[in-house]
Design a protein around this motif. Structure first.
Motif, PDB file in Angstrom:
ATOM      1  N   THR A   1       0.827  -1.308   0.130  1.00 39.05           N
ATOM      2  CA  THR A   1       0.193  -0.097  -0.029  1.00 39.05           C
ATOM      3  C   THR A   1       0.784   1.091   0.019  1.00 39.05           C
ATOM      4  OG1 THR A   1      -0.373   0.982   2.099  1.00 39.05           O
ATOM      5  CG2 THR A   1      -1.656  -0.581   1.483  1.00 39.05           C
ATOM      6  N   ARG A   2       2.429   1.012   0.670  1.00 39.15           N
ATOM      7  CA  ARG A   2       3.094   2.409  -0.307  1.00 39.15           C
ATOM      8  C   ARG A   2       4.204   2.369  -0.547  1.00 39.15           C
ATOM      9  NH1 ARG A   2      -1.074   4.478   1.886  1.00 39.15           N
ATOM     10  NH2 ARG A   2      -1.389   5.482   3.731  1.00 39.15           N
ATOM     11  N   ASP A   3       3.928   0.907  -1.856  1.00 36.41           N
ATOM     12  CA  ASP A   3       5.510   0.779  -2.592  1.00 36.41           C
ATOM     13  C   ASP A   3       5.417   2.404  -3.248  1.00 36.41           C
ATOM     14  OD1 ASP A   3       6.712  -0.831  -3.641  1.00 36.41           O
ATOM     15  OD2 ASP A   3       5.924  -0.024  -5.784  1.00 36.41           O
ATOM     16  N   GLY A   4       6.622   2.488  -3.292  1.00 37.05           N
ATOM     17  CA  GLY A   4       7.484   4.480  -4.562  1.00 37.05           C
ATOM     18  C   GLY A   4       7.204   5.499  -3.762  1.00 37.05           C
ATOM     19  N   GLU A   5       6.637   4.653  -2.522  1.00 35.57           N
ATOM     20  CA  GLU A   5       6.320   6.094  -1.263  1.00 35.57           C
ATOM     21  C   GLU A   5       8.137   6.954  -0.786  1.00 35.57           C
ATOM     22  OE1 GLU A   5       5.210   8.456  -0.702  1.00 35.57           O
ATOM     23  OE2 GLU A   5       2.851   8.280  -0.289  1.00 35.57           O
ATOM     24  N   THR A   6       7.982   8.504  -0.386  1.00 30.85           N
ATOM     25  CA  THR A   6       9.386   8.279   0.444  1.00 30.85           C
ATOM     26  C   THR A   6       9.257   8.089   2.090  1.00 30.85           C
ATOM     27  OG1 THR A   6       8.782  10.752   1.085  1.00 30.85           O
ATOM     28  CG2 THR A   6       9.089  10.633  -1.136  1.00 30.85           C
ATOM     29  N   PRO A   7       9.916   7.306   2.072  1.00 31.26           N
ATOM     30  CA  PRO A   7      11.011   6.967   3.412  1.00 31.26           C
ATOM     31  C   PRO A   7      10.411   8.093   4.657  1.00 31.26           C
ATOM     32  CG  PRO A   7      12.593   6.583   2.080  1.00 31.26           C
ATOM     33  CD  PRO A   7      11.758   7.424   1.923  1.00 31.26           C
ATOM     34  N   ALA A   8      10.421   9.510   4.803  1.00 35.37           N
ATOM     35  CA  ALA A   8       9.676  10.305   5.139  1.00 35.37           C
ATOM     36  C   ALA A   8       7.758  10.297   5.215  1.00 35.37           C
ATOM     37  CB  ALA A   8      10.212  11.533   4.930  1.00 35.37           C
ATOM     38  N   ALA A   9       7.590  10.327   3.467  1.00 41.27           N
ATOM     39  CA  ALA A   9       5.688  10.003   4.153  1.00 41.27           C
ATOM     40  C   ALA A   9       5.336   9.156   4.723  1.00 41.27           C
ATOM     41  CB  ALA A   9       5.392  10.385   2.932  1.00 41.27           C
ATOM     42  N   ILE A  10       6.299   7.850   4.874  1.00 41.84           N
ATOM     43  CA  ILE A  10       5.570   6.570   5.687  1.00 41.84           C
ATOM     44  C   ILE A  10       5.639   7.111   7.043  1.00 41.84           C
ATOM     45  CG2 ILE A  10       6.512   4.421   6.022  1.00 41.84           C
ATOM     46  CD1 ILE A  10       6.816   4.278   3.176  1.00 41.84           C
ATOM     47  N   THR A  11       7.048   7.848   7.626  1.00 41.25           N
ATOM     48  CA  THR A  11       7.237   8.240   8.778  1.00 41.25           C
ATOM     49  C   THR A  11       5.942   9.136   8.852  1.00 41.25           C
ATOM     50  OG1 THR A  11       9.548   7.218   9.256  1.00 41.25           O
ATOM     51  CG2 THR A  11       8.623   9.214  10.750  1.00 41.25           C
ATOM     52  N   GLN A  12       5.745  10.202   8.997  1.00 39.58           N
ATOM     53  CA  GLN A  12       4.998  11.052   8.953  1.00 39.58           C
ATOM     54  C   GLN A  12       3.454   9.893   8.748  1.00 39.58           C
ATOM     55  OE1 GLN A  12       4.609  13.737   9.214  1.00 39.58           O
ATOM     56  NE2 GLN A  12       3.283  15.215   9.518  1.00 39.58           N
ATOM     57  N   ILE A  13       2.837   9.442   8.385  1.00 39.17           N
ATOM     58  CA  ILE A  13       1.489   8.722   8.635  1.00 39.17           C
ATOM     59  C   ILE A  13       1.455   8.141   9.867  1.00 39.17           C
ATOM     60  CG2 ILE A  13       0.785   6.531   7.595  1.00 39.17           C
ATOM     61  CD1 ILE A  13       1.083   7.998   4.663  1.00 39.17           C
ATOM     62  N   ALA A  14       2.411   7.572   9.692  1.00 36.09           N
ATOM     63  CA  ALA A  14       2.988   6.821  11.263  1.00 36.09           C
ATOM     64  C   ALA A  14       2.706   7.983  12.603  1.00 36.09           C
ATOM     65  CB  ALA A  14       4.048   5.952  11.497  1.00 36.09           C
ATOM     66  N   LEU A  15       3.131   8.198  12.562  1.00 40.50           N
ATOM     67  CA  LEU A  15       3.620   9.596  13.568  1.00 40.50           C
ATOM     68  C   LEU A  15       2.309   9.916  13.207  1.00 40.50           C
ATOM     69  CD1 LEU A  15       6.664  11.898  13.122  1.00 40.50           C
ATOM     70  CD2 LEU A  15       6.136  10.104  15.161  1.00 40.50           C
ATOM     71  N   GLU A  16       1.526  10.591  12.470  1.00 42.84           N
ATOM     72  CA  GLU A  16      -0.176  11.068  12.878  1.00 42.84           C
ATOM     73  C   GLU A  16      -1.286   9.913  13.328  1.00 42.84           C
ATOM     74  OE1 GLU A  16      -0.912  11.867   9.128  1.00 42.84           O
ATOM     75  OE2 GLU A  16       0.809  14.255   8.863  1.00 42.84           O
ATOM     76  N   GLN A  17      -0.856   8.661  13.010  1.00 43.80           N
ATOM     77  CA  GLN A  17      -1.942   7.382  13.567  1.00 43.80           C
ATOM     78  C   GLN A  17      -0.941   7.337  14.719  1.00 43.80           C
ATOM     79  OE1 GLN A  17      -1.612   4.409  10.593  1.00 43.80           O
ATOM     80  NE2 GLN A  17      -2.635   5.748   9.379  1.00 43.80           N
ATOM     81  N   LEU A  18      -0.206   7.582  15.294  1.00 43.83           N
ATOM     82  CA  LEU A  18       0.252   7.114  16.539  1.00 43.83           C
ATOM     83  C   LEU A  18      -0.110   7.820  17.514  1.00 43.83           C
ATOM     84  CD1 LEU A  18       1.611   4.687  17.861  1.00 43.83           C
ATOM     85  CD2 LEU A  18       3.909   6.797  17.977  1.00 43.83           C
ATOM     86  N   THR A  19      -0.294   9.459  17.266  1.00 48.56           N
ATOM     87  CA  THR A  19      -1.643  10.121  18.484  1.00 48.56           C
ATOM     88  C   THR A  19      -2.907   9.651  18.222  1.00 48.56           C
ATOM     89  OG1 THR A  19      -2.235  11.388  16.352  1.00 48.56           O
ATOM     90  CG2 THR A  19      -0.145  11.941  16.627  1.00 48.56           C
TER      91      THR A  19
END
Length: 309
Positions: free
Chosen positions: A59-77
Motif C-alpha cells: 500500500t506504500r510502494d514508491g512512497e518516500t520514507p519520510a512520508a511513511i514516517t509522517q503517516i505513522a506519527l499521525e496515526q500514533l497520536t
C-alpha cells in the motif's frame, strides 16, 4: 503535524523505546494498543534520510520514507498510551526493577522494559561522490531499488567472495555489469572464469570518484584516468551500531556486528530488546515494521508473565 508531547512530570513507563523510525513506531503501536504506557525517544536521524523512494511495503510502494514516517506519527497520536519526545538517549542505567534513561536535554525517565530500535550507521568509504549518491544511485539492495535500474549499466563495488556473490545476485536485474574491485582482485580463478563467461567485466584499477549530478550517478572515474558510464552502483559499506548504549549495558553483538537477539527480540540482558536494522541485514521498511510489531507483542507478553510471578 502536531504530536502529543509528554508533560515533564510523566517519567515512568512500562516500556521505553529508543528510536522512533519504523521498528520503533511499529512496536509503540503494538504496545500502545496493549494498553502499555510507552515512551518513544527519537533523535530524528534515520539512516535512509536521503533515500527518495521505498519499495516492497504493501500500500506504500514508491512512497518516500519520510512520508511513511509522517503517516505513522499521525496515526500514533490516536493512542494516549504512547508518548513521543524528540531527544537523544545518552545514558542508560540498569535498576533493580527496570532501566533509567537520561537524554541529551538532561531529562531522566524510567522504564520496566527497554527496546532499542536505533538502526545502524553506515560508514562511507573515502570516495568522492559516494556519500552524495548513497541511497539514490549508490544502493545496497536490489530488492529495494533494483527494479528502477533494471537492465541499465550497473557497477558493483566489491572484491573476493563478497563481490562475486554480489554480482551473481545483481545479474538477475541486469546483464550490463562491471565489477570494480578497487585494487588487485582477490577473486579465485574459477570465479573469474564464471564471471567472464557471462560477459561481466572485472576492473581492478582503484576508484577515484563517482561522477554524479545531485546524487544521480553518471559514471565512475578511476585512478588510471578511465571513466565507466553507469546509472547505478551497488555496495554494502561497513557499519557500526547507531547507538552504543546496548553494548554499554552488556548486550552481545553477532560476528557481523548486529545486536544478537532471539526470535522474540530479546537480547542476552533481561528486560532489554532490540528490533529493526540494528538486528538484521534485511534492511527494508516492511521487515523493520514486522520486527517492531513482533517485539512489541513479546514485550507485552513478558510484562504479563512478570506480573504473575
Amino acid at each position: 503535524m502536531k504530536m502529543k508531547v509528554m508533560n515533564s512530570f510523566e517519567t515512568d513507563f512500562d516500556v521505553i523505546i529508543i528510536g522512533g523510525s519504523y521498528a520503533g513506531l511499529s512496536a509503540a503501536t503494538s504496545l500502545g494498543r496493549a494498553l502499555r504506557r510507552v515512551l518513544v525517544i527519537d533523535s530524528g536521524k534515520p539512516c535512509n534520510l536521503q533515500t527518495p523512494h521505498s519499495h516492497n511495503f504493501l500500500t506504500r510502494d514508491g512512497e518516500t520514507p519520510a512520508a511513511i514516517t509522517q503517516i505513522a506519527l499521525e496515526q500514533l497520536t490516536m493512542y494516549d498510551t504512547v508518548k513521543l519526545i524528540f531527544d537523544t538517549a545518552i545514558e542508560a542505567t540498569t535498576k533493580e526493577d527496570g532501566f533509567r534513561i537520561q537524554t541529551l536535554s538532561g531529562k531522566k525517565y524510567f522504564g520496566k522494559k527497554l527496546l532499542f530500535a536505533t538502526g545502524i550507521k553506515d560508514i562511507m568509504p573515502d570516495i568522492p561522490g559516494f556519500s552524495e549518491c548513497w541511497g539514490i544511485s549508490v544502493i545496497h539492495c536490489p530488492y529495494c531499488h533494483g527494479y528502477e535500474v533494471r537492465q541499465q549499466p550497473t557497477g558493483i563495488l566489491g572484491n573476493g567472495d563478497v563481490g562475486y556473490e554480489y554480482v551473481k545476485l545483481i545479474n538477475n536485474w541486469t546483464k550490463d555489469i562491471t565489477l570494480f574491485t578497487n585494487g588487485a582482485s582477490t577473486l579465485s580463478m574459477e570465479q573469474v572464469k564464471q564471471l567472464k563467461s557471462r560477459n561481466i567485466h572485472i576492473e581492478e584499477n582503484k576508484v577515484r570518484e563517482i561522477v554524479h549530478e545531485n546524487g544521480q550517478a553518471k559514471g565512475i572515474s578511476l585512478e588510471n584516468d578511465s571513466i565507466y558510464l553507469l546509472n547505478a552502483l551497488y555496495n554494502r559499506p561497513a557499519f557500526i551500531q547507531h547507538c552504543d548504549l546496548p553494548m554499554k549495558l552488556g548486550c552481545d553483538l553477532t560476528d557481523a556486528g548486529y545486536i544478537n537477539v532471539d526470535s522474540f527480540g530479546r537480547t542476552n540482558i533481561s528486560g532489554i530488546y532490540a528490533a529493526g536494522d540494528n538486528t538484521t541485514p534485511m534492511r527494508a521498511i516492511s521487515m523493520s515494521v514486522a520486527l517492531g510489531t513482533a517485539a512489541g507483542a513479546f514485550i507485552n507478553k513478558d510484562l504479563i508473565d512478570n506480573n504473575y510471578i
